[in-house]
Enzyme design. Structure first.
Site, PDB file in Angstrom:
ATOM      1  N   SER A   7       0.933  -1.158   0.019  1.00 40.61           N
ATOM      2  CA  SER A   7      -0.001  -0.056   0.043  1.00 40.61           C
ATOM      3  C   SER A   7       0.913   1.382   0.055  1.00 40.61           C
ATOM      4  CB  SER A   7      -0.892  -0.209   1.242  1.00 40.61           C
ATOM      5  OG  SER A   7      -1.380   1.298   1.410  1.00 40.61           O
ATOM      6  N   HIS A  32      -1.114  -1.260  -4.135  1.00 45.22           N
ATOM      7  CA  HIS A  32      -2.600  -0.892  -3.430  1.00 45.22           C
ATOM      8  C   HIS A  32      -2.565   0.619  -3.242  1.00 45.22           C
ATOM      9  CE1 HIS A  32      -5.961  -1.761  -0.732  1.00 45.22           C
ATOM     10  NE2 HIS A  32      -5.576  -1.034  -0.179  1.00 45.22           N
ATOM     11  N   ASP A  34      -4.504   3.653  -1.697  1.00 50.86           N
ATOM     12  CA  ASP A  34      -5.690   4.111  -0.901  1.00 50.86           C
ATOM     13  C   ASP A  34      -6.383   5.319  -1.176  1.00 50.86           C
ATOM     14  OD1 ASP A  34      -4.058   2.270   1.718  1.00 50.86           O
ATOM     15  OD2 ASP A  34      -6.100   1.720   0.750  1.00 50.86           O
ATOM     16  N   MET A  36      -8.672   8.097   0.208  1.00 46.25           N
ATOM     17  CA  MET A  36      -9.619   8.513   1.321  1.00 46.25           C
ATOM     18  C   MET A  36     -10.284  10.054   1.010  1.00 46.25           C
ATOM     19  SD  MET A  36      -7.105   7.163   4.095  1.00 46.25           S
ATOM     20  CE  MET A  36      -6.279   5.622   4.007  1.00 46.25           C
ATOM     21  N   HIS A  66      -8.261   1.061  -3.941  1.00 47.47           N
ATOM     22  CA  HIS A  66      -9.212   0.917  -2.933  1.00 47.47           C
ATOM     23  C   HIS A  66      -9.729   2.191  -2.540  1.00 47.47           C
ATOM     24  CE1 HIS A  66      -9.517  -0.101   1.925  1.00 47.47           C
ATOM     25  NE2 HIS A  66     -10.752   0.198   1.459  1.00 47.47           N
ATOM     26  N   MET A  68     -12.143   4.527  -0.558  1.00 44.91           N
ATOM     27  CA  MET A  68     -12.893   4.719   0.770  1.00 44.91           C
ATOM     28  C   MET A  68     -13.653   6.180   0.817  1.00 44.91           C
ATOM     29  SD  MET A  68      -9.447   3.498   3.202  1.00 44.91           S
ATOM     30  CE  MET A  68      -8.507   3.646   1.931  1.00 44.91           C
ATOM     31  N   MET A 136     -11.209  -5.840   5.458  1.00 46.54           N
ATOM     32  CA  MET A 136     -10.474  -4.762   6.585  1.00 46.54           C
ATOM     33  C   MET A 136     -10.089  -5.563   7.706  1.00 46.54           C
ATOM     34  SD  MET A 136      -9.850  -2.296   4.527  1.00 46.54           S
ATOM     35  CE  MET A 136      -9.107  -1.378   5.644  1.00 46.54           C
ATOM     36  N   GLY A 141      -8.471   4.097   7.206  1.00 43.96           N
ATOM     37  CA  GLY A 141      -8.156   5.629   7.417  1.00 43.96           C
ATOM     38  C   GLY A 141      -6.858   5.857   7.763  1.00 43.96           C
ATOM     39  N   PHE A 142      -6.077   4.740   8.129  1.00 44.18           N
ATOM     40  CA  PHE A 142      -4.818   4.934   8.493  1.00 44.18           C
ATOM     41  C   PHE A 142      -4.071   3.722   8.206  1.00 44.18           C
ATOM     42  CE2 PHE A 142      -5.324   9.279  10.057  1.00 44.18           C
ATOM     43  CZ  PHE A 142      -6.577   9.283  10.423  1.00 44.18           C
ATOM     44  N   GLY A 143      -2.502   3.769   7.845  1.00 44.34           N
ATOM     45  CA  GLY A 143      -1.641   2.816   8.119  1.00 44.34           C
ATOM     46  C   GLY A 143      -1.227   2.789   9.487  1.00 44.34           C
ATOM     47  N   GLY A 144      -0.424   1.683   9.580  1.00 45.23           N
ATOM     48  CA  GLY A 144       0.281   1.411  10.810  1.00 45.23           C
ATOM     49  C   GLY A 144      -0.269   1.080  11.876  1.00 45.23           C
ATOM     50  N   GLY A 171      -4.570  -4.410   6.317  1.00 50.27           N
ATOM     51  CA  GLY A 171      -4.721  -3.659   7.713  1.00 50.27           C
ATOM     52  C   GLY A 171      -4.027  -4.523   8.579  1.00 50.27           C
ATOM     53  N   GLY A 172      -2.635  -3.959   8.826  1.00 57.16           N
ATOM     54  CA  GLY A 172      -1.920  -4.530   9.996  1.00 57.16           C
ATOM     55  C   GLY A 172      -1.375  -5.898   9.689  1.00 57.16           C
ATOM     56  N   GLY A 192       1.168  -2.254   4.102  1.00 58.32           N
ATOM     57  CA  GLY A 192       1.857  -1.146   3.832  1.00 58.32           C
ATOM     58  C   GLY A 192       3.199  -0.779   4.657  1.00 58.32           C
ATOM     59  N   THR A 193       2.949  -0.843   6.082  1.00 60.67           N
ATOM     60  CA  THR A 193       4.156  -0.698   7.056  1.00 60.67           C
ATOM     61  C   THR A 193       5.087  -1.869   6.802  1.00 60.67           C
ATOM     62  OG1 THR A 193       2.707   0.520   8.373  1.00 60.67           O
ATOM     63  CG2 THR A 193       4.773  -0.354   9.413  1.00 60.67           C
TER      64      THR A 193
HETATM   65  C1  DX5 Z   1      -5.899   1.696   5.602  1.00 64.18           C
HETATM   66  C2  DX5 Z   1      -5.572   1.259   4.426  1.00 64.18           C
HETATM   67  C3  DX5 Z   1      -4.619   0.132   4.264  1.00 64.18           C
HETATM   68  C4  DX5 Z   1      -3.444   0.601   4.917  1.00 64.18           C
HETATM   69  C5  DX5 Z   1      -2.538  -0.527   5.164  1.00 64.18           C
HETATM   70  O1  DX5 Z   1      -7.358   2.419   5.704  1.00 64.18           O
HETATM   71  O2  DX5 Z   1      -6.800   0.744   3.369  1.00 64.18           O
HETATM   72  O3  DX5 Z   1      -4.547  -0.133   2.999  1.00 64.18           O
HETATM   73  O4  DX5 Z   1      -2.668   1.485   3.969  1.00 64.18           O
HETATM   74  O5  DX5 Z   1      -1.121  -0.284   5.676  1.00 64.18           O
HETATM   75  P1  DX5 Z   1      -0.671  -1.044   6.880  1.00 64.18           P
HETATM   76  O6  DX5 Z   1      -0.452  -2.446   6.185  1.00 64.18           O
HETATM   77  O7  DX5 Z   1       0.426  -0.163   7.512  1.00 64.18           O
HETATM   78  O8  DX5 Z   1      -1.836  -1.286   7.699  1.00 64.18           O
HETATM   79 ZN    ZN Z   2      -6.496  -0.207   1.721  1.00 59.50          ZN
END
Ligand code: DX5
Ligand code: ZN
Length: 211
Positions: A7, A32, A34, A36, A66, A68, A136, A141-144, A171-172, A192-193
């Protein structure tokens, strides 16, 4: 084979092209992206321009977009024209079913995503209209964030219900929890992370490919 879609929300945005070239050479199967809107989720990220420049810069790469967005139907044409390879909307968004039909009629695979609080039972009536699912495992809304293990059961339940198309998890996801997620039946890992911040990205992606 398990596919890994990093991501780009977790990429080094000041050196985005370099970072993406690196994860692609490390074995990533696509990207991927994102999107938002600050309404459907409490954050803003990228607009359609990111898809356009990614498509121009990486012509052959699968761009898994994706959305959102509270009202995705307003933007479907824009993201298709920008060069998305697949569009995923949320079951909780406005006119989700019509959007799935529109995405297909625009010639792209239609993905459906569910937030942690949405049960797999609620999407049974529309599964036929999807080409893939995005489960999900964090509040979007947020990575990490940390993966919510209670969401992983949705994957095995959907497999038990006979869903045979691709299921992605988002997610995570990490090297540590990925085995549980793939055992449950996921075949695409959105990360992502755990990829962009990995010590050794090639090693991480290779490990994931062998799950
Ligand atoms: C969160 C995103 C995810 C996120 C994944 O709303 O849809 O795609 O970027 O990042 P990590 O893997 O760090 O949770
Ligand atoms: Zn995503």
């Amino acid at each position: 084979m398990i596919k890994v879609f990093p991501s780009i929300l977790a990429a080094d945005l000041l050196h985005l092209q370099q970072d993406i070239e690196h994860v692609l050479s490390a074995g990533a199967d696509g990207l991927h992206v994102d999107i938002m809107d600050g309404h459907f989720v409490p954050n803003l990220s990228f607009g359609p321009e990111i898809v356009r420049v990614l498509r121009r810069t990486f012509p052959g790469v699968f761009l898994d977009v994706h959305l959102m967005l509270a009202s995705p139907e307003k933007y479907l044409n824009t993201f298709v024209e920008a060069g998305a390879s697949a569009l995923t909307i949320h079951h909780e968004a406005e006119n989700a079913l019509e959007c799935l039909h529109r995405i297909r009629s625009l010639g792209l695979p239609a993905g459906l995503s569910v937030k942690p609080g949405t049960s797999e039972q609620s999407i049974i009536p529309v599964l036929e209209e999807t080409d893939q699912l995005l489960i999900m495992t964090v509040e979007p809304g947020f990575g990490g964030q940390k993966l919510m293990p209670e969401c992983v059961d949705k994957i095995s339940n959907l497999r038990k219900l006979g869903y045979r198309k691709p299921i992605a998890v988002d997610g995570g996801v990490t090297l540590h929890n990925a085995p549980d997620v793939t055992k449950a039946g996921a075949d695409i890992l959105v990360m992502g992370t755990a990829v962009f911040h990995a010590e050794d990205r090639s090693h991480a992606i290779h490990q994931l490919h062998t799950l």
